[in-house]
Design a protein around this motif. Structure first.
Motif, PDB file in Angstrom:
ATOM      1  N   ASN A  38       8.084 -16.949  -3.544  1.00  0.00           N
ATOM      2  CA  ASN A  38       9.378 -16.860  -2.865  1.00  0.00           C
ATOM      3  C   ASN A  38       9.236 -16.346  -1.436  1.00  0.00           C
ATOM      4  N   THR A  39      10.313 -16.544  -0.662  1.00  0.00           N
ATOM      5  CA  THR A  39      10.352 -16.074   0.722  1.00  0.00           C
ATOM      6  C   THR A  39      10.181 -14.554   0.778  1.00  0.00           C
ATOM      7  N   MET A  40       9.465 -14.091   1.765  1.00  0.00           N
ATOM      8  CA  MET A  40       9.191 -12.651   1.977  1.00  0.00           C
ATOM      9  C   MET A  40       8.441 -12.038   0.799  1.00  0.00           C
ATOM     10  N   ARG A  41       7.620 -12.845   0.156  1.00  0.00           N
ATOM     11  CA  ARG A  41       6.768 -12.379  -0.933  1.00  0.00           C
ATOM     12  C   ARG A  41       5.371 -12.963  -0.725  1.00  0.00           C
ATOM     13  N   ALA A  42       4.401 -12.367  -1.369  1.00  0.00           N
ATOM     14  CA  ALA A  42       3.040 -12.904  -1.389  1.00  0.00           C
ATOM     15  C   ALA A  42       2.481 -12.639  -2.783  1.00  0.00           C
ATOM     16  N   VAL A  43       1.717 -13.589  -3.292  1.00  0.00           N
ATOM     17  CA  VAL A  43       1.075 -13.428  -4.598  1.00  0.00           C
ATOM     18  C   VAL A  43      -0.423 -13.290  -4.381  1.00  0.00           C
ATOM     19  N   VAL A  44      -0.980 -12.231  -4.917  1.00  0.00           N
ATOM     20  CA  VAL A  44      -2.412 -11.984  -4.784  1.00  0.00           C
ATOM     21  C   VAL A  44      -3.111 -12.446  -6.057  1.00  0.00           C
ATOM     22  N   PRO A  58       4.447 -17.640   0.974  1.00  0.00           N
ATOM     23  CA  PRO A  58       5.609 -18.341   0.421  1.00  0.00           C
ATOM     24  C   PRO A  58       5.425 -19.862   0.388  1.00  0.00           C
ATOM     25  N   GLY A  59       5.827 -20.460  -0.736  1.00  0.00           N
ATOM     26  CA  GLY A  59       5.684 -21.908  -0.929  1.00  0.00           C
ATOM     27  C   GLY A  59       5.124 -22.219  -2.312  1.00  0.00           C
ATOM     28  N   MET A  60       4.788 -23.506  -2.544  1.00  0.00           N
ATOM     29  CA  MET A  60       4.217 -23.950  -3.818  1.00  0.00           C
ATOM     30  C   MET A  60       2.691 -23.987  -3.699  1.00  0.00           C
ATOM     31  N   VAL A  74       3.547  -9.018  -4.162  1.00  0.00           N
ATOM     32  CA  VAL A  74       3.926  -7.925  -3.260  1.00  0.00           C
ATOM     33  C   VAL A  74       5.027  -8.415  -2.328  1.00  0.00           C
ATOM     34  N   THR A  75       5.843  -7.477  -1.876  1.00  0.00           N
ATOM     35  CA  THR A  75       6.906  -7.826  -0.937  1.00  0.00           C
ATOM     36  C   THR A  75       6.401  -7.750   0.500  1.00  0.00           C
ATOM     37  N   LEU A  76       6.900  -8.659   1.330  1.00  0.00           N
ATOM     38  CA  LEU A  76       6.564  -8.646   2.753  1.00  0.00           C
ATOM     39  C   LEU A  76       7.720  -8.095   3.583  1.00  0.00           C
ATOM     40  N   GLU A  77       8.750  -7.625   2.904  1.00  0.00           N
ATOM     41  CA  GLU A  77       9.910  -7.083   3.602  1.00  0.00           C
ATOM     42  C   GLU A  77       9.621  -5.670   4.116  1.00  0.00           C
ATOM     43  N   ASN A  78      10.359  -5.287   5.155  1.00  0.00           N
ATOM     44  CA  ASN A  78      10.252  -3.922   5.656  1.00  0.00           C
ATOM     45  C   ASN A  78      10.952  -2.983   4.675  1.00  0.00           C
ATOM     46  N   GLU A  79      10.345  -1.820   4.433  1.00  0.00           N
ATOM     47  CA  GLU A  79      10.895  -0.847   3.487  1.00  0.00           C
ATOM     48  C   GLU A  79      11.055   0.516   4.167  1.00  0.00           C
ATOM     49  N   PRO A  80      12.020   0.645   5.089  1.00  0.00           N
ATOM     50  CA  PRO A  80      12.232   1.929   5.771  1.00  0.00           C
ATOM     51  C   PRO A  80      12.753   2.974   4.799  1.00  0.00           C
ATOM     52  N   SER A  81      12.556   4.244   5.142  1.00  0.00           N
ATOM     53  CA  SER A  81      13.027   5.322   4.270  1.00  0.00           C
ATOM     54  C   SER A  81      13.226   6.596   5.085  1.00  0.00           C
ATOM     55  N   ASP A  82      13.940   7.522   4.478  1.00  0.00           N
ATOM     56  CA  ASP A  82      14.203   8.825   5.097  1.00  0.00           C
ATOM     57  C   ASP A  82      13.682   9.902   4.144  1.00  0.00           C
ATOM     58  N   PRO A  83      12.396  10.227   4.234  1.00  0.00           N
ATOM     59  CA  PRO A  83      11.805  11.205   3.309  1.00  0.00           C
ATOM     60  C   PRO A  83      12.370  12.604   3.509  1.00  0.00           C
TER      61      PRO A  83
END
Length: 244
Positions: A38-44, A58-60, A74-83
């Protein structure tokens, strides 16, 4: 003649049956090895023969069952946080809290992210490294390096915050992005001081301002500052006793 016809019929039937069987196996084999990312994902995945991992964007994609094995997504999206505020000790032994945010936490190398760390614990692992980086930098500094007085209040020097942020971000490149394949960038908001330390600094600022007032008053009166101080003390005592 009839026996020949029957013989050829059986042979052809066997060939067709075998062909259909092989085709069915081939279809099942193909479908089992077909991976949609899927978009913004990667499969290892991992090559079981060579042991070398690789990533599918992303793709077939078609992998070979029995040779290639899917490890994780794994996700390729940004994951900001406020620790939470990071508590550290300065070089002169004072406990302070660093308020910061992680505005970039993004996988840039899926293979490293999936194989070099426990990917499911990436957030806590990165936060722990950031704390270690903060502690390393603050050990080199004393409170005098980052505390300034603004009137009668304490304030943290912006240049110090900028330098601290820059140093930690460089450590994130060297020790997180290059090693774990996850890009991390922080922004330091402030350094929280212990209340007792604030009181001491503010009392010193008050005393300094009072000393300046006495020096100015003494200069106008043409007397030494110490004499003016004694006069003020006597005046305060007199007032406390109800004198006018």
């Amino acid at each position: 003649a009839e026996e020949d016809v029957m013989y050829y019929f059986v042979i052809i039937s066997l060939i067709l049956t075998a062909g259909l069987f092989v085709a069915a196996i081939g279809i099942l084999f193909f479908k089992e090895g077909l991976i949609e990312v899927n978009t913004m994902r990667a499969v290892v995945c991992k090559n079981l023969w060579t042991g070398i991992p690789f990533a599918l964007n992303p793709g077939m994609h078609q992998i070979i069952p029995g040779i290639h094995k899917k490890i994780m997504e794994v996700t390729l999206e940004n994951e900001p946080s406020d620790p939470q505020i990071c508590n550290v000790i300065t070089g002169d032994g004072v406990s302070v809290g660093i308020d910061y945010i992680i505005y970039t936490q993004k996988v840039v190398n899926p293979v490293k992210a999936a194989t070099e760390i426990d990917y499911s614990k990436r957030q806590s692992l990165i936060v722990n490294r950031i704390k270690a980086f903060f502690q390393d930098q603050m050990t080199k500094s004393s409170t005098e390096d980052f505390i300034m007085k603004e009137g009668l209040k304490t304030k943290i020097k912006k240049d110090f915050l900028d330098d601290l942020e820059k140093a930690v971000n460089q450590s994130l490149v060297d020790n997180v992005e290059n090693q774990w394949g996850i890009r991390g960038e922080i922004q330091v908001q402030n350094i929280e001081l212990p209340e007792k330390l604030k009181e001491v600094v503010e009392e010193a600022a008050t005393a300094e301002k009072e000393g300046e007032r006495i020096r100015i008053k003494a200069a106008k009166a043409g007397v030494p500052p110490w004499l003016m101080t004694v006069g003020d003390i006597v005046y305060d005592i007199f007032r406390a006793k109800g004198g006018k």
